[in-house]
Enzyme design. Structure first.
Site, short mmCIF file in Angstrom:
data_model
loop_
_atom_site.label_atom_id
_atom_site.label_comp_id
_atom_site.label_asym_id
_atom_site.label_seq_id
_atom_site.Cartn_x
_atom_site.Cartn_y
_atom_site.Cartn_z
N SER A 199 0.82 -1.20 0.00
CA SER A 199 0.00 0.00 0.00
C SER A 199 0.86 1.25 0.00
O SER A 199 1.96 1.28 0.56
CB SER A 199 -0.89 0.00 1.25
OG SER A 199 -1.51 1.24 1.44
N TYR A 241 -2.23 -0.20 10.07
CA TYR A 241 -2.43 -0.77 8.73
C TYR A 241 -1.15 -0.64 7.91
O TYR A 241 -0.67 -1.60 7.30
CB TYR A 241 -3.58 -0.07 8.03
CG TYR A 241 -3.70 -0.43 6.57
CD1 TYR A 241 -4.10 -1.70 6.17
CD2 TYR A 241 -3.41 0.50 5.57
CE1 TYR A 241 -4.20 -2.04 4.84
CE2 TYR A 241 -3.52 0.18 4.24
CZ TYR A 241 -3.91 -1.10 3.87
OH TYR A 241 -4.00 -1.43 2.53
#
Length: 335
Positions: free
Chosen positions: A127, A152
């Site tokens: 990501s 995350y």
């Protein structure tokens, strides 16, 4: 090719499975259909694949090692694209354990299974969130990413590091793709485009964080899928010029690579909202708020490595992409 895709009921996973089937590959889709968001949307995504005889869909949790072993033993995939994960920066503030279980434990299970079964290439989702506290733009894979701003992001960085260990120890080719704000039809309801569209249609107020001063490298789903498919059958190789005295964070002496996959064209959040308003024919009621905890102000992908190594070519403009999403949304929800 025979390809196993985890997260096959997800936004990117279902689109990838469909694209691979259209190219006449055999696809094994794995997803646990969790209730993080609308289950009907997940079911409807997957249903697009069921018309293909070369598709098999298994409901399974990647934390279930016995079930994973059964799936790999039965279907014997050659390649794995691992997209299953607990997504979302903001939700990681509320439910951190879900991220540890899915993004760390689950990822390690996939690596172990790929090692055991001699998979030719593991491609997995990372990501743009991993860039965290970095402010030098555009974001480059060759810069360090030692300052994640959310759990995350930290789990995605951990995925890259764990994959490197497996590539080094076992010679297993792994490629991590850092996705930059993927959007388009069949997208996730927790993402801005979906939330803004729904709220504007219902006459509700939208929350505009960072007072609308965000810029994001929004990347249309078709461009993402094209990039992934180009990478699958081109296993990562060792960088023969890698220098341990001056290590390159994007490559290694092991068969391990990291790539940005974005649009290389950041868009201001207010411009993004204006485009949604244009295609809905309705102005949003806006509530301007400070930068939200865990968010980064700007993202901008340097995609030159993916272009040079794999012929990546993002083609969809922001207005084209948003129009396609709005058209899909209005049809899907009968507005």
């Amino acid at each position: 090719m025979k390809i196993l895709v985890t997260g096959a009921a997800g936004f990117i996973g279902s689109a990838l499975a469909l694209s691979l089937l259209e190219q006449d590959h055999t696809v094994i889709g794995v997803d646990n259909h969790d209730d993080y968001y609308d289950l009907k949307l997940k079911e409807d995504r997957v249903s697009r694949c069921f018309i293909y005889k070369k598709y098999a869909h298994i409901r399974a949790n990647i934390c279930d090692t016995q079930k994973l072993d059964e799936i790999f033993s039965e279907f014997k995939p050659e390649y794995v694209v691992h997209l299953a994960a607990q997504a979302g920066v903001r939700y990681s503030l509320e439910n951190p354990k879900a991220y540890i279980n899915s993004n760390i434990v689950g990822f390690a299970n996939i690596l172990e299974q790929c090692k055991k079964d001699g998979i030719k290439h593991l491609v997995y989702a990372s990501s743009s969130s991993v860039y965290g506290g970095n402010t030098k733009l555009p974001f480059s894979e060759h810069d360090n990413i030692n300052h994640p701003l959310s759990l995350y992001a930290a789990t995605k960085k951990a995925n890259e590091m764990i994959a490197h260990a497996y590539s080094h120890l076992y010679g297993m080719p792994t490629t991590g793709l850092r996705f930059f704000t993927v959007y388009g039809p069949w997208g996730r309801p927790d993402m801005a485009l979906f939330k803004f569209t729904k709220a504007i249609l219902n006459g509700e107020t939208i929350d505009v964080f960072n007072n609308g001063e965000h810029t994001r490298d929004f990347t249309y789903i078709d461009d993402i899928i094209s990039g992934i498919t180009n990478v699958i059958d081109a296993p990562a190789t060792k960088n023969s010029n890698w220098d341990s005295n001056n290590p390159d964070p994007a490559s290694s002496s092991a068969p391990w690579r990291i790539y940005n996959i974005g649009n290389n064209n950041p868009v201001n959040l207010m411009e993004y909202i204006q485009s949604i308003e244009k295609f809905l024919g309705k102005e949003a009621n806006k509530k301007f708020l400070p930068l939200q905890l865990g968010d980064v102000p700007d993202t901008f992908a340097d995609v030159s490595d993916l272009v040079n190594d794999h012929g990546y070519e993002p083609k969809t403009t922001i207005n084209e992409g948003i129009k396609k999403f709005v058209d899909w949304y209005l049809e899907y929800y009968n507005n």
